[in-house]
Design a protein around this motif. Structure first.
Motif: not given
Length: 202
Positions: A106-112, A47-58
């Protein structure tokens, strides 16, 4: 922040960067390339949870935890800036502006995550795929990444399927429908959006 950096890490495509449950001594922020967070289930199901792009903390949870509750894999070749985890956490705690940015992330990740849960529970496969693609393109635009037609978009139908609770065959059918309807085309890591207004209406 620059003085905290301990170096760069390079990962080829399809390389495991972190494995669930391992102790993570460093924070990594993607400088170039794409990656994704995932959970691996019994029998190899993913199950892929999210995708990480340049500038994103892992992984922001490393600010307060030694271990990750998920794994991270490079989607393309990835270059990441590395920081000693304890020093990075101290820096964030001592600088309110940076702490606010971390909380906003963190809020953006929770919203996503809330939107993805809605995808899995209530949206059709057609809506799920369209929303995922639009979400990633919107993030690319916000980061100043190239989004001209066609654009680099390294997701295959297996990645889309694993992120949205679909089979790879079903994801392929949905992508073909988008192409037939003249909305978008995704082929060999290149995305062309022909009708952005129609995509947004989804």
């Amino acid at each position: 922040m620059e003085g905290l950096r301990t170096g760069h890490r390079h990962f080829p495509a399809k390389r495991t960067i972190y494995r669930e449950g391992e102790i993570a001594p460093e924070m990594l922020i993607i400088f170039d390339g794409w990656a994704f967070r995932f959970k691996l289930l019994a029998g190899g199901r993913r199950q892929i949870l999210s995708f990480l792009l340049p500038g994103d903390p892992i992984s922001l949870p490393l600010l307060s935890n030694d271990r990750l509750s998920f794994s991270v894999q490079s989607l393309t070749s990835v270059t990441a800036c590395s920081f000693e985890r304890g020093s990075f956490a101290d820096f964030v705690a001592e600088h309110p502006a940076v702490a606010r940015q971390a909380h906003a992330s963190c809020y953006a990740a929770a919203s996503a995550a809330d939107e993805r849960l809605t995808d899995l529970g209530r949206r059709s496969a057609y809506e799920r795929v369209g929303r995922l693609i639009l979400e990633l393109v919107t993030r690319m635009e916000a980061k100043g990444l190239p989004t001209g037609n066609p654009m680099l978009f390294p997701l295959g139908q297996t990645h889309i399927a694993d992120a949205l609770g679909l089979t790879s065959i079903h994801a392929g059918r949905v992508l073909r429908r988008f192409r037939r309807e003249g909305i978008l085309s995704l082929h060999r890591g290149r995305l062309e959006i022909m009708d952005c207004a129609a995509l947004r209406r989804l």
